[in-house]
Write a protein that holds these residues in place. Structure first.
Motif, PDB file in Angstrom:
ATOM      1  N   ALA A  70      24.089  -3.649   0.085  1.00  0.00           N
ATOM      2  CA  ALA A  70      23.131  -4.432  -0.689  1.00  0.00           C
ATOM      3  C   ALA A  70      22.286  -5.283   0.245  1.00  0.00           C
ATOM      4  O   ALA A  70      21.091  -5.456   0.033  1.00  0.00           O
ATOM      5  N   GLN A  71      22.923  -5.828   1.277  1.00  0.00           N
ATOM      6  CA  GLN A  71      22.165  -6.650   2.225  1.00  0.00           C
ATOM      7  C   GLN A  71      21.159  -5.802   3.004  1.00  0.00           C
ATOM      8  O   GLN A  71      20.045  -6.227   3.255  1.00  0.00           O
ATOM      9  N   GLN A  72      21.584  -4.596   3.398  1.00  0.00           N
ATOM     10  CA  GLN A  72      20.676  -3.705   4.113  1.00  0.00           C
ATOM     11  C   GLN A  72      19.528  -3.289   3.208  1.00  0.00           C
ATOM     12  O   GLN A  72      18.375  -3.240   3.627  1.00  0.00           O
ATOM     13  N   SER A  73      19.815  -2.999   1.952  1.00  0.00           N
ATOM     14  CA  SER A  73      18.789  -2.616   0.985  1.00  0.00           C
ATOM     15  C   SER A  73      17.838  -3.767   0.771  1.00  0.00           C
ATOM     16  O   SER A  73      16.619  -3.577   0.692  1.00  0.00           O
ATOM     17  N   GLN A  74      18.405  -4.978   0.696  1.00  0.00           N
ATOM     18  CA  GLN A  74      17.559  -6.148   0.490  1.00  0.00           C
ATOM     19  C   GLN A  74      16.717  -6.413   1.756  1.00  0.00           C
ATOM     20  O   GLN A  74      15.553  -6.777   1.668  1.00  0.00           O
ATOM     21  N   GLY A  75      17.261  -6.211   2.931  1.00  0.00           N
ATOM     22  CA  GLY A  75      16.536  -6.385   4.198  1.00  0.00           C
ATOM     23  C   GLY A  75      15.394  -5.386   4.315  1.00  0.00           C
ATOM     24  O   GLY A  75      14.295  -5.721   4.762  1.00  0.00           O
ATOM     25  N   ILE A  76      15.692  -4.142   3.924  1.00  0.00           N
ATOM     26  CA  ILE A  76      14.659  -3.092   3.959  1.00  0.00           C
ATOM     27  C   ILE A  76      13.550  -3.429   2.965  1.00  0.00           C
ATOM     28  O   ILE A  76      12.367  -3.296   3.268  1.00  0.00           O
ATOM     29  N   GLN A  77      13.971  -3.906   1.779  1.00  0.00           N
ATOM     30  CA  GLN A  77      12.994  -4.297   0.753  1.00  0.00           C
ATOM     31  C   GLN A  77      12.098  -5.422   1.271  1.00  0.00           C
ATOM     32  O   GLN A  77      10.894  -5.410   1.076  1.00  0.00           O
ATOM     33  N   THR A  78      12.693  -6.380   1.949  1.00  0.00           N
ATOM     34  CA  THR A  78      11.939  -7.511   2.513  1.00  0.00           C
ATOM     35  C   THR A  78      10.962  -7.018   3.578  1.00  0.00           C
ATOM     36  O   THR A  78       9.806  -7.451   3.640  1.00  0.00           O
ATOM     37  N   LEU A  79      11.408  -6.095   4.404  1.00  0.00           N
ATOM     38  CA  LEU A  79      10.529  -5.525   5.434  1.00  0.00           C
ATOM     39  C   LEU A  79       9.365  -4.757   4.809  1.00  0.00           C
ATOM     40  O   LEU A  79       8.223  -4.842   5.280  1.00  0.00           O
ATOM     41  N   LEU A  80       9.652  -3.993   3.752  1.00  0.00           N
ATOM     42  CA  LEU A  80       8.587  -3.249   3.067  1.00  0.00           C
ATOM     43  C   LEU A  80       7.560  -4.197   2.459  1.00  0.00           C
ATOM     44  O   LEU A  80       6.353  -3.956   2.536  1.00  0.00           O
ATOM     45  N   GLU A  81       8.059  -5.266   1.863  1.00  0.00           N
ATOM     46  CA  GLU A  81       7.140  -6.247   1.278  1.00  0.00           C
ATOM     47  C   GLU A  81       6.302  -6.928   2.373  1.00  0.00           C
ATOM     48  O   GLU A  81       5.092  -7.148   2.204  1.00  0.00           O
ATOM     49  N   ALA A  82       6.932  -7.219   3.482  1.00  0.00           N
ATOM     50  CA  ALA A  82       6.221  -7.828   4.602  1.00  0.00           C
ATOM     51  C   ALA A  82       5.173  -6.867   5.147  1.00  0.00           C
ATOM     52  O   ALA A  82       4.050  -7.261   5.495  1.00  0.00           O
ATOM     53  N   GLU A  83       5.505  -5.578   5.207  1.00  0.00           N
ATOM     54  CA  GLU A  83       4.557  -4.569   5.673  1.00  0.00           C
ATOM     55  C   GLU A  83       3.369  -4.465   4.727  1.00  0.00           C
ATOM     56  O   GLU A  83       2.224  -4.369   5.171  1.00  0.00           O
ATOM     57  N   LYS A  84       3.641  -4.493   3.411  1.00  0.00           N
ATOM     58  CA  LYS A  84       2.554  -4.444   2.422  1.00  0.00           C
ATOM     59  C   LYS A  84       1.653  -5.671   2.568  1.00  0.00           C
ATOM     60  O   LYS A  84       0.425  -5.565   2.518  1.00  0.00           O
ATOM     61  N   GLU A  85       2.289  -6.816   2.748  1.00  0.00           N
ATOM     62  CA  GLU A  85       1.519  -8.066   2.910  1.00  0.00           C
ATOM     63  C   GLU A  85       0.668  -7.999   4.180  1.00  0.00           C
ATOM     64  O   GLU A  85      -0.498  -8.388   4.178  1.00  0.00           O
ATOM     65  N   ALA A  86       1.246  -7.476   5.261  1.00  0.00           N
ATOM     66  CA  ALA A  86       0.506  -7.344   6.521  1.00  0.00           C
ATOM     67  C   ALA A  86      -0.651  -6.363   6.352  1.00  0.00           C
ATOM     68  O   ALA A  86      -1.753  -6.582   6.865  1.00  0.00           O
ATOM     69  N   SER A  87      -0.405  -5.284   5.623  1.00  0.00           N
ATOM     70  CA  SER A  87      -1.451  -4.297   5.360  1.00  0.00           C
ATOM     71  C   SER A  87      -2.605  -4.923   4.589  1.00  0.00           C
ATOM     72  O   SER A  87      -3.775  -4.674   4.889  1.00  0.00           O
ATOM     73  N   LYS A  88      -2.279  -5.768   3.596  1.00  0.00           N
ATOM     74  CA  LYS A  88      -3.311  -6.457   2.822  1.00  0.00           C
ATOM     75  C   LYS A  88      -4.118  -7.403   3.719  1.00  0.00           C
ATOM     76  O   LYS A  88      -5.344  -7.464   3.641  1.00  0.00           O
ATOM     77  N   ILE A  89      -3.425  -8.113   4.590  1.00  0.00           N
ATOM     78  CA  ILE A  89      -4.092  -9.051   5.496  1.00  0.00           C
ATOM     79  C   ILE A  89      -5.025  -8.308   6.455  1.00  0.00           C
ATOM     80  O   ILE A  89      -6.173  -8.714   6.682  1.00  0.00           O
ATOM     81  N   VAL A  90      -4.550  -7.170   6.984  1.00  0.00           N
ATOM     82  CA  VAL A  90      -5.377  -6.370   7.898  1.00  0.00           C
ATOM     83  C   VAL A  90      -6.598  -5.834   7.158  1.00  0.00           C
ATOM     84  O   VAL A  90      -7.725  -5.856   7.682  1.00  0.00           O
ATOM     85  N   GLN A  91      -6.406  -5.370   5.914  1.00  0.00           N
ATOM     86  CA  GLN A  91      -7.521  -4.840   5.123  1.00  0.00           C
ATOM     87  C   GLN A  91      -8.545  -5.951   4.854  1.00  0.00           C
ATOM     88  O   GLN A  91      -9.747  -5.716   4.955  1.00  0.00           O
ATOM     89  N   GLN A  92      -8.069  -7.148   4.507  1.00  0.00           N
ATOM     90  CA  GLN A  92      -8.976  -8.266   4.259  1.00  0.00           C
ATOM     91  C   GLN A  92      -9.743  -8.631   5.536  1.00  0.00           C
ATOM     92  O   GLN A  92     -10.935  -8.930   5.493  1.00  0.00           O
ATOM     93  N   ALA A  93      -9.058  -8.579   6.665  1.00  0.00           N
ATOM     94  CA  ALA A  93      -9.701  -8.887   7.946  1.00  0.00           C
ATOM     95  C   ALA A  93     -10.792  -7.871   8.255  1.00  0.00           C
ATOM     96  O   ALA A  93     -11.884  -8.225   8.729  1.00  0.00           O
ATOM     97  N   ARG A  94     -10.523  -6.594   7.967  1.00  0.00           N
ATOM     98  CA  ARG A  94     -11.530  -5.554   8.184  1.00  0.00           C
ATOM     99  C   ARG A  94     -12.748  -5.773   7.288  1.00  0.00           C
ATOM    100  O   ARG A  94     -13.887  -5.658   7.725  1.00  0.00           O
ATOM    101  N   GLN A  95     -12.489  -6.056   6.013  1.00  0.00           N
ATOM    102  CA  GLN A  95     -13.594  -6.323   5.087  1.00  0.00           C
ATOM    103  C   GLN A  95     -14.394  -7.548   5.533  1.00  0.00           C
ATOM    104  O   GLN A  95     -15.625  -7.541   5.480  1.00  0.00           O
ATOM    105  N   TYR A  96     -13.716  -8.567   5.988  1.00  0.00           N
ATOM    106  CA  TYR A  96     -14.369  -9.786   6.461  1.00  0.00           C
ATOM    107  C   TYR A  96     -15.256  -9.477   7.673  1.00  0.00           C
ATOM    108  O   TYR A  96     -16.398  -9.926   7.757  1.00  0.00           O
ATOM    109  N   ARG A  97     -14.709  -8.670   8.582  1.00  0.00           N
ATOM    110  CA  ARG A  97     -15.472  -8.291   9.782  1.00  0.00           C
ATOM    111  C   ARG A  97     -16.708  -7.480   9.409  1.00  0.00           C
ATOM    112  O   ARG A  97     -17.800  -7.716   9.919  1.00  0.00           O
TER     113      ARG A  97
END
Length: 120
Positions: free
Chosen positions: A3-30
């Motif tokens: 459960a902890q590994q699943s939760q850690g993976i879930q947290t990493l996936l959410e962090a990756e999605k958030e990072a992807s959104k930030i990168v996309q916003q940065a590209r649009q801003y540029r």
């Protein structure tokens, strides 16, 4: 532990999605900043062209009178010189024609000064 590994993976996936959104916003801003910069540069270029065009027109209009005055002076000088040349031609043409005809028609049978008579 799974459960902890699943939760850690879930947290990493959410962090990756958030990072992807930030990168996309940065590209649009540029991209938006590039478009804005191009628009601003184009506007500045147009303003500069208009300013230089006005300066050129002002310079041209201020010097237009000078050009016409200079042209008038050149034309007047040319007419005076033509008149002088014509008068000189009319005054000297008879003398020149007479001298030319005398050289052609009146032939002298004299030996050239460099030619000596052979001693006999």
């Amino acid at each position: 532990m799974a459960a902890q590994q699943s939760q850690g993976i879930q947290t990493l996936l959410e962090a990756e999605k958030e990072a992807s959104k930030i990168v996309q916003q940065a590209r649009q801003y540029r991209v938006q900043k590039l478009k804005d910069a191009r628009t601003d540069a184009s506007r500045e270029i147009d303003e500069y062209k208009k300013t230089k065009e006005r300066e050129f027109k002002a310079f041209e209009s201020s010097h237009a009178g000078t050009t016409s005055v200079a042209q008038t002076n050149v034309d007047r000088d040319t007419e005076e010189k033509l008149t002088t040349i014509t008068e000189s031609y009319n005054k000297s043409k008879d003398t020149v024609v007479t001298k030319l005809l005398d050289r052609v028609v009146l032939v002298h049978n004299d030996l050239h000064r460099n030619l000596t008579k052979p001693d006999a």
